[in-house]
Design a protein around this motif. Structure first.
Motif, mmCIF file in Angstrom:
data_model
loop_
_atom_site.group_PDB
_atom_site.id
_atom_site.type_symbol
_atom_site.label_atom_id
_atom_site.label_comp_id
_atom_site.label_asym_id
_atom_site.label_seq_id
_atom_site.Cartn_x
_atom_site.Cartn_y
_atom_site.Cartn_z
ATOM 1 N N UNK A 256 0.657 -1.347 0.198
ATOM 2 C CA UNK A 256 0.278 -0.057 0.118
ATOM 3 C C UNK A 256 0.349 1.534 0.339
ATOM 4 N N UNK A 257 1.544 1.080 0.776
ATOM 5 C CA UNK A 257 2.660 2.487 0.399
ATOM 6 C C UNK A 257 3.531 2.944 -0.863
ATOM 7 N N UNK A 258 4.148 1.562 -1.833
ATOM 8 C CA UNK A 258 4.256 2.056 -2.711
ATOM 9 C C UNK A 258 3.093 2.695 -3.876
ATOM 10 N N UNK A 259 2.308 1.793 -3.699
ATOM 11 C CA UNK A 259 0.607 2.254 -4.167
ATOM 12 C C UNK A 259 1.094 3.763 -4.169
ATOM 13 N N UNK A 260 0.775 4.446 -3.073
ATOM 14 C CA UNK A 260 0.696 5.436 -2.155
ATOM 15 C C UNK A 260 1.183 6.717 -2.898
ATOM 16 N N UNK A 261 2.806 6.156 -2.991
ATOM 17 C CA UNK A 261 3.835 6.281 -3.213
ATOM 18 C C UNK A 261 3.529 6.770 -4.921
ATOM 19 N N UNK A 262 3.398 5.995 -5.874
ATOM 20 C CA UNK A 262 2.902 5.890 -7.472
ATOM 21 C C UNK A 262 1.800 7.103 -8.110
ATOM 22 N N UNK A 263 0.676 7.228 -6.496
ATOM 23 C CA UNK A 263 -0.507 7.523 -6.847
ATOM 24 C C UNK A 263 0.062 8.959 -7.073
ATOM 25 N N UNK A 295 5.189 -0.769 10.340
ATOM 26 C CA UNK A 295 5.466 0.815 10.788
ATOM 27 C C UNK A 295 4.610 0.839 9.712
ATOM 28 N N UNK A 296 4.093 0.886 8.956
ATOM 29 C CA UNK A 296 3.449 1.871 7.668
ATOM 30 C C UNK A 296 1.863 1.764 8.090
#
Length: 333
Positions: A256-263, A295-296
């Protein structure tokens, strides 16, 4: 943990812990990092500011400021030798020779009282034994190679006489002067404007191909990674949370963090130009008191009850695609 590229890694980081011992408490800047860089590859290390990227680079070079910083556990194997337990003399032989680093801000890394020529010559004098005319010619050749006009004249100039882009080129020339096997580029274009950024990245790519060296590219800019790296490692709050070939990170992100970064990256290829940018709620946690479990989890849109209790394992869910998230099970999409 094999990270699925063929052959032996040039650099292998195993369960690395680097902490800073402050008056407020212990900051666990890197907490159990496992990572490998293979000969000739470019690995992108990505994450928000404060996630441990630069501390990882300084740990590899054994340049973590001490006190307050210290590598408290783990191994950093370079060509089979453990840099964590290496003597200072052995590290000096490696730094600037087999392993080189381009730092974030060239103005703070170049010495203002020495000429450009003097600073470029230093590592070649030390590691290659060059001197006199041969050393002078090599310095001119290096400056020409990184695209600096009138290289002979520049050798006698001081850092303040050069522009930011020129200083960064000098840093690259210094880093490549001894043909390193591994180049660590820590946000190499942060201080530069966009056109110069593109030139510097293109230059690094060309020189990497020319010398056949491996590169660890540290950045928070996903655009740079898309164009440069073959694999991408995503860091969050001192931990590795996703690792995959670059194409998979961009087209099939899992965490979900990677998806958030890309979005949160602006897109010019979408029809609506008025589309508002997505943001990741909350802030990067204070590493004096990191969240329990994943941690996320305090910022995660897909958080589950177990996320705060237990740290997820870092598992391979598809070929060469690793993720640390409870949403996934080994071997499942």
């Amino acid at each position: 943990m094999s990270l699925t590229m063929s052959g032996s890694p040039l650099l292998e980081i195993k369960d690395l812990h680097t902490s800073f011992f402050t008056s407020q408490g212990v900051v666990k800047a890197v907490a159990g990092l496992n990572l490998a860089v293979y000969p000739g590859e470019t690995l992108g290390l990505v994450g928000e500011s404060g996630c441990g990227k630069s501390v990882t680079a300084l740990s590899i070079m054994r340049l973590v400021p001490s006190p307050p910083g210290r590598i408290t556990a783990g191994k950093i194997l370079f060509d089979g030798a453990d840099l964590v337990t290496s003597e200072e003399a052995q590290l000096r032989r490696l730094r600037g020779n087999a392993i080189s680093m381009i730092f974030q801000e060239p103005m703070t890394c170049l010495n203002p009282v020495f000429t450009i020529g003097n600073q470029i010559a230093e590592s070649m004098r030390l590691h290659l034994g060059l001197k006199g005319r041969a050393l002078h010619e090599r310095c001119i050749e290096l400056l020409g190679m990184v695209g600096i006009p009138s290289p002979e004249q520049r050798l006698s100039e001081y850092p303040h006489q050069l522009s930011g882009g020129m200083r960064q080129r000098v840093m690259i020339a210094m880093a490549l002067s001894c043909h390193p096997q591994l180049l660590i580029a820590d946000e190499p274009t942060t201080a530069l404007d966009v056109t110069i950024q593109a030139q510097i990245l293109e230059l690094i790519k060309q020189l990497k191909a020319k010398f056949g060296m491996a590169m660890l590219l540290i950045t928070h800019d996903l655009g740079i990674v898309a164009d440069t790296a073959s694999r991408v490692a995503i860091m969050y709050a001192g931990k590795l949370i996703e690792l995959a070939p670059t194409r998979d990170i961009f087209y099939h992100p899992k965490h979900p963090y990677t998806i958030g970064l890309l979005n949160s990256v602006p897109r010019i290829d979408l029809k609506s130009s008025r589309q508002s940018l997505a943001t990741i709620p909350g802030t990067v946690p204070n590493l004096l008191h990191p969240p329990t479990g994943c941690r996320f989890h305090p910022r995660c849109p897909k958080v589950m009850p177990d996320c705060s209790r237990q740290e997820p394992q870092f598992i391979e869910i598809e070929k060469a695609h690793f993720v640390s998230c409870r949403l996934y099970k080994r071997g499942h999409h």
